[in-house]
Write a protein that holds these residues in place. Structure first.
Motif, PDB file in Angstrom:
ATOM      1  N   UNK A   3      -7.306  -9.046   0.252  1.00  0.00           N
ATOM      2  CA  UNK A   3      -6.843 -10.279  -0.392  1.00  0.00           C
ATOM      3  C   UNK A   3      -5.395 -10.617  -0.037  1.00  0.00           C
ATOM      4  N   UNK A   4      -4.649  -9.638   0.425  1.00  0.00           N
ATOM      5  CA  UNK A   4      -3.207  -9.817   0.604  1.00  0.00           C
ATOM      6  C   UNK A   4      -2.820  -9.485   2.049  1.00  0.00           C
ATOM      7  N   UNK A   5      -3.154 -10.418   2.940  1.00  0.00           N
ATOM      8  CA  UNK A   5      -2.957 -10.182   4.366  1.00  0.00           C
ATOM      9  C   UNK A   5      -1.503  -9.879   4.720  1.00  0.00           C
ATOM     10  N   UNK A   6      -0.587 -10.661   4.186  1.00  0.00           N
ATOM     11  CA  UNK A   6       0.818 -10.487   4.567  1.00  0.00           C
ATOM     12  C   UNK A   6       1.352  -9.132   4.129  1.00  0.00           C
ATOM     13  N   UNK A   7       1.032  -8.730   2.924  1.00  0.00           N
ATOM     14  CA  UNK A   7       1.506  -7.435   2.438  1.00  0.00           C
ATOM     15  C   UNK A   7       0.894  -6.298   3.256  1.00  0.00           C
ATOM     16  N   UNK A   8      -0.373  -6.438   3.583  1.00  0.00           N
ATOM     17  CA  UNK A   8      -1.051  -5.402   4.379  1.00  0.00           C
ATOM     18  C   UNK A   8      -0.442  -5.306   5.768  1.00  0.00           C
ATOM     19  N   UNK A   9      -0.272  -6.431   6.423  1.00  0.00           N
ATOM     20  CA  UNK A   9       0.254  -6.429   7.781  1.00  0.00           C
ATOM     21  C   UNK A   9       1.677  -5.888   7.834  1.00  0.00           C
ATOM     22  N   UNK A  10       2.468  -6.170   6.818  1.00  0.00           N
ATOM     23  CA  UNK A  10       3.838  -5.664   6.784  1.00  0.00           C
ATOM     24  C   UNK A  10       3.878  -4.148   6.658  1.00  0.00           C
ATOM     25  N   UNK A  11       2.837  -3.569   6.045  1.00  0.00           N
ATOM     26  CA  UNK A  11       2.828  -2.119   5.828  1.00  0.00           C
ATOM     27  C   UNK A  11       2.226  -1.348   6.994  1.00  0.00           C
ATOM     28  N   UNK A  12       1.309  -1.956   7.743  1.00  0.00           N
ATOM     29  CA  UNK A  12       0.692  -1.262   8.879  1.00  0.00           C
ATOM     30  C   UNK A  12       1.750  -0.962   9.932  1.00  0.00           C
ATOM     31  N   UNK A  13       1.823   0.282  10.335  1.00  0.00           N
ATOM     32  CA  UNK A  13       2.812   0.675  11.328  1.00  0.00           C
ATOM     33  C   UNK A  13       4.194   0.922  10.762  1.00  0.00           C
ATOM     34  N   UNK A  14       4.339   0.811   9.449  1.00  0.00           N
ATOM     35  CA  UNK A  14       5.630   1.047   8.785  1.00  0.00           C
ATOM     36  C   UNK A  14       5.395   2.047   7.659  1.00  0.00           C
ATOM     37  N   UNK A  15       5.545   3.330   7.924  1.00  0.00           N
ATOM     38  CA  UNK A  15       5.176   4.365   6.937  1.00  0.00           C
ATOM     39  C   UNK A  15       5.840   4.193   5.577  1.00  0.00           C
ATOM     40  N   UNK A  16       7.103   3.822   5.553  1.00  0.00           N
ATOM     41  CA  UNK A  16       7.772   3.665   4.259  1.00  0.00           C
ATOM     42  C   UNK A  16       7.160   2.520   3.459  1.00  0.00           C
ATOM     43  N   UNK A  17       6.884   1.408   4.135  1.00  0.00           N
ATOM     44  CA  UNK A  17       6.268   0.266   3.455  1.00  0.00           C
ATOM     45  C   UNK A  17       4.847   0.599   3.008  1.00  0.00           C
ATOM     46  N   UNK A  18       4.114   1.348   3.831  1.00  0.00           N
ATOM     47  CA  UNK A  18       2.764   1.750   3.458  1.00  0.00           C
ATOM     48  C   UNK A  18       2.796   2.659   2.229  1.00  0.00           C
ATOM     49  N   UNK A  19       3.778   3.540   2.147  1.00  0.00           N
ATOM     50  CA  UNK A  19       3.886   4.420   0.987  1.00  0.00           C
ATOM     51  C   UNK A  19       4.089   3.615  -0.292  1.00  0.00           C
ATOM     52  N   UNK A  20       4.915   2.574  -0.238  1.00  0.00           N
ATOM     53  CA  UNK A  20       5.155   1.719  -1.401  1.00  0.00           C
ATOM     54  C   UNK A  20       3.884   0.959  -1.765  1.00  0.00           C
ATOM     55  N   UNK A  21       3.180   0.460  -0.768  1.00  0.00           N
ATOM     56  CA  UNK A  21       1.943  -0.272  -1.000  1.00  0.00           C
ATOM     57  C   UNK A  21       0.882   0.628  -1.643  1.00  0.00           C
ATOM     58  N   UNK A  22       0.780   1.875  -1.198  1.00  0.00           N
ATOM     59  CA  UNK A  22      -0.175   2.813  -1.777  1.00  0.00           C
ATOM     60  C   UNK A  22       0.098   3.002  -3.270  1.00  0.00           C
ATOM     61  N   UNK A  23       1.375   3.069  -3.647  1.00  0.00           N
ATOM     62  CA  UNK A  23       1.696   3.224  -5.065  1.00  0.00           C
ATOM     63  C   UNK A  23       1.183   2.041  -5.874  1.00  0.00           C
ATOM     64  N   UNK A  24       1.231   0.840  -5.320  1.00  0.00           N
ATOM     65  CA  UNK A  24       0.748  -0.328  -6.039  1.00  0.00           C
ATOM     66  C   UNK A  24      -0.779  -0.330  -6.126  1.00  0.00           C
ATOM     67  N   UNK A  25      -1.456   0.144  -5.096  1.00  0.00           N
ATOM     68  CA  UNK A  25      -2.904   0.308  -5.189  1.00  0.00           C
ATOM     69  C   UNK A  25      -3.242   1.266  -6.330  1.00  0.00           C
ATOM     70  N   UNK A  26      -2.509   2.363  -6.421  1.00  0.00           N
ATOM     71  CA  UNK A  26      -2.741   3.344  -7.485  1.00  0.00           C
ATOM     72  C   UNK A  26      -2.463   2.754  -8.863  1.00  0.00           C
ATOM     73  N   UNK A  27      -1.483   1.884  -8.961  1.00  0.00           N
ATOM     74  CA  UNK A  27      -1.173   1.268 -10.258  1.00  0.00           C
ATOM     75  C   UNK A  27      -2.176   0.199 -10.643  1.00  0.00           C
ATOM     76  N   UNK A  28      -2.460  -0.697  -9.704  1.00  0.00           N
ATOM     77  CA  UNK A  28      -3.200  -1.919 -10.031  1.00  0.00           C
ATOM     78  C   UNK A  28      -4.706  -1.798  -9.852  1.00  0.00           C
ATOM     79  N   UNK A  29      -5.166  -0.741  -9.189  1.00  0.00           N
ATOM     80  CA  UNK A  29      -6.567  -0.686  -8.795  1.00  0.00           C
ATOM     81  C   UNK A  29      -7.554  -0.657  -9.946  1.00  0.00           C
ATOM     82  N   UNK A  30      -7.202   0.014 -11.048  1.00  0.00           N
ATOM     83  CA  UNK A  30      -8.141   0.155 -12.157  1.00  0.00           C
ATOM     84  C   UNK A  30      -7.599  -0.531 -13.402  1.00  0.00           C
ATOM     85  N   UNK A  31      -8.495  -1.222 -14.097  1.00  0.00           N
ATOM     86  CA  UNK A  31      -8.115  -1.932 -15.313  1.00  0.00           C
ATOM     87  C   UNK A  31      -8.129  -1.019 -16.538  1.00  0.00           C
ATOM     88  N   UNK A  32      -9.039  -0.057 -16.560  1.00  0.00           N
ATOM     89  CA  UNK A  32      -9.137   0.906 -17.656  1.00  0.00           C
ATOM     90  C   UNK A  32     -10.081   2.004 -17.205  1.00  0.00           C
TER      91      UNK A  32
END
Length: 409
Positions: A265-294
């Motif tokens: 759903x978020x092409x720009x955020x994904x593309x910015x993180x691919x090939x950028x390990x630090x950015x990918x690490x931050x993005x992974x944390x948001x997947x872990x936070x936002x992925x589940x509602x309960x």
């Protein structure tokens, strides 16, 4: 399974809860993965709410971040209860029931001992040494998925074999036993529902006892060998290995599926993180936070009375810490319903906190980063093949990720 007398004793123990006849009921029914649940309204009502569990017992649901974080540091909560056989239950799961002991000091000491033993096995430095292996597995499975007929199930053909393969290596399950281990583990993830009984862990425990015996003669650099060398009893070794395998598989596999949906759903955020390990690490944390509602629930018992958020949790009460609810608490997270792959800081509780911080957190973070990189490098247009309303959890299971995820690319 508890006897009728034990069930009645559990019901009697629940009586002191306020309004015990009309408590909000938690379920393990199938539901849309990304739809907010009625539990979000409970979070606004109170930080600690009395609820009815899927097993039919009364419990305290912790809905907010501050109180969940506070209780995760409180050693008065744990896997102990004065009467394990009649303790209130979150769900009907033989595996969870076997982890309850009647002695708080013994439970705390075993917890500390296991963390000290296995900490080096899952240390961040060691995990970095595993990165080439993890990367290779991710890329091989992504290549295999891309060669399949579309749509294909991302969970069955990538997420589950990927997470299982890494965990089998770490725990020490030989190739010849991995198919049987996976089948037994899948059955163990089911919980009892009306008219049905869940699978017990006896067969999986027997497998791990046999493997532990083999490690005595031929130890390796794996979890089972460490537990055997420390003279942890075979039954506890089997329970610990089963729990590690189940938790590691279900959490990583479900977050891979949830993450792919979010990143599609978020092409720009994904593309910015691919090939950028630090950015990918931050993005992974948001997947872990936002992925589940309960539904990311850690069940624990109060060893003595605990006062929190204006509520007195009595000794013996069941306490449910819902990390997913805490991760959407607007008192801590700005616009919590918005996926922000650059969110920092991101103090989510998906890996717990304090004495209950997940020992495999470094591994899980690396697995997720490598999975998303391999999948979207190979298939830049990877996306769900069905609308959100068809992405639902599987009824009667402990974990709240999608039951299946057909994808196109």
């Amino acid at each position: 399974m508890p006897t009728m007398q034990e069930t009645n004793q559990r019901a009697d123990a629940a009586a002191p809860f306020p309004e015990s006849g009309a408590l909000p009921a938690l379920t393990t029914d199938s539901r849309p993965v990304f739809a907010p649940t009625p539990l979000h309204a409970l979070r606004e009502k109170a930080a600690v709410c009395p609820v009815r569990t899927p097993a039919g017992d009364a419990a305290w649901l912790v809905t907010r971040h501050a109180e969940a974080r506070e209780l995760l540091r409180d050693e008065r909560l744990g896997r102990f209860h004065a009467s394990p056989r009649t303790a209130p239950r979150y769900v009907d799961s033989p595996l969870l029931e076997l982890l309850i002991t009647d002695d708080a000091d013994t439970a705390r000491e075993l917890h500390r001992q296991v963390r000290a033993l296995l900490g080096p096995q899952f240390a961040a430095r060691r995990m970095q040494g595993l990165k080439p292996r993890v990367t290779a597995v991710a890329r091989a499975l992504a290549a295999d998925l891309s060669a399949r007929e579309q749509p294909a199930d991302l969970l069955a053909h990538f997420a589950v074999p990927y997470a299982l393969g890494i965990l089998h290596d770490l725990i020490g399950v030989p190739e010849a036993e991995r198919g049987r281990c996976a089948a037994l583990l899948a059955a163990l993830g089911r919980v009892g529902t009306a008219g049905t009984a869940p699978a017990g862990p006896d067969a999986l425990f027997a497998l791990f006892r046999d493997l532990a015996a083999a490690k005595r003669d031929a130890p390796g650099d794996d979890v089972l060998s460490r537990l055997v060398a420390a003279r942890i009893p075979d039954e506890q070794t089997a329970a610990l290995a089963s729990t590690l395998l189940f938790a590691g598989l279900e959490s990583v596999a479900s977050y891979i599926g949830l993450g792919v949906v979010l990143l599609a759903r978020h092409d720009e955020q994904r593309e910015a993180a691919l090939g950028a390990p630090d950015a990918m690490a931050v993005l992974v944390e948001e997947v872990l936070r936002a992925g589940k509602q309960s539904g990311s629930v850690l069940p624990r018992y109060a060893g003595e009375d605990i006062d929190v958020a204006g509520v007195t949790i009595r000794a013996g009460d069941l306490v449910l810490l819902d990390f997913a609810l805490a991760n959407h608490d607007e008192r801590v997270f700005d616009r919590p319903e918005t996926f922000d792959g650059t969110r920092s800081p991101n103090p989510h509780l998906s890996f717990g906190h304090g004495v209950w911080h997940c020992i495999g957190a470094s591994l899980a973070r690396m697995e997720l980063a490598e999975a998303f990189t391999a999948l979207f490098d190979r298939m830049p247009a990877l996306r769900p093949a069905v609308p959100d309303e068809q992405l639902v959890t599987e009824a009667g299971r402990l974990v709240g990720g999608p039951a299946r995820l057909p994808v196109l690319w």
